[in-house]
Design an enzyme around this catalytic site. Structure first.
Site, PDB file in Angstrom:
ATOM      1  N   GLY A  49      38.599  46.765  38.646  1.00 47.07           N
ATOM      2  CA  GLY A  49      39.057  46.461  39.995  1.00 47.07           C
ATOM      3  C   GLY A  49      39.380  47.695  40.806  1.00 47.07           C
ATOM      4  O   GLY A  49      39.802  47.582  41.956  1.00 47.07           O
ATOM      5  N   CYS A  50      39.193  48.852  40.214  1.00 43.22           N
ATOM      6  CA  CYS A  50      39.445  50.099  40.919  1.00 43.22           C
ATOM      7  C   CYS A  50      38.106  50.733  41.301  1.00 43.22           C
ATOM      8  O   CYS A  50      37.169  50.713  40.516  1.00 43.22           O
ATOM      9  CB  CYS A  50      40.225  51.078  40.040  1.00 43.22           C
ATOM     10  SG  CYS A  50      41.854  50.484  39.567  1.00 43.22           S
ATOM     11  N   ALA A  51      38.034  51.292  42.496  1.00 42.52           N
ATOM     12  CA  ALA A  51      36.805  51.949  42.937  1.00 42.52           C
ATOM     13  C   ALA A  51      36.552  53.215  42.119  1.00 42.52           C
ATOM     14  O   ALA A  51      35.407  53.554  41.834  1.00 42.52           O
ATOM     15  CB  ALA A  51      36.894  52.286  44.422  1.00 42.52           C
TER      16      ALA A  51
END
Length: 136
Positions: A49-51
């Protein structure tokens, strides 16, 4: 209630009026952290969920919650440092009760992060809360 380390960050932010200075401060907090050993950068510690690439490694000893972390993005590494100040050294039972959104709002971060960074921050908080809740 936030930890004394997080309260120190809140106080420091009050003196920094410019957001460029606040971003620099967050980045410096991240630079001050010990790097996460490569052996701990594994799928089990990776936060989805993190870029950017993010790993969180929680440790619970004697009922006390701590975690270390790493990111390939400087600002995200700084956000990890801020979350460590918020959560580290708390009794594990208190971790899920921390209203991270409200605490981080005291810093104004909610209004000054990109949507991707905000989503990544939420993913990190959710991982921390999930790990702590599983221990309670």
């Amino acid at each position: 209630m936030a930890s004394p380390a997080f309260e120190d960050i809140v106080e420091d932010f009050e003196f920094l009026e410019d957001w460029e200075d606040r971003y620099r401060y967050v980045i410096e907090q991240g630079k001050a952290m010990e790097p996460l050993p490569d052996a701990l950068k594994v799928p089990a510690t990776k936060v989805d969920g993190c870029a950017s690439q993010v790993w969180l490694h929680p440790v619970i000893e004697g009922g006390i919650f701590r975690f270390d972390g790493e990111s390939d993005a400087m600002i995200v590494r700084g956000l990890i440092a801020v979350l460590r100040a918020l959560y580290n050294d708390l009794p594990v039972a208190e971790v899920p009760a921390i209203d991270a959104r409200a605490e981080l709002a005291r810093l104004g971060l909610n209004d000054h992060l990109s949507a991707q960074r905000s989503n990544g921050l939420r993913a990190m908080i959710e991982r921390i809360r999930m790990v702590a809740a599983a221990q309670v």
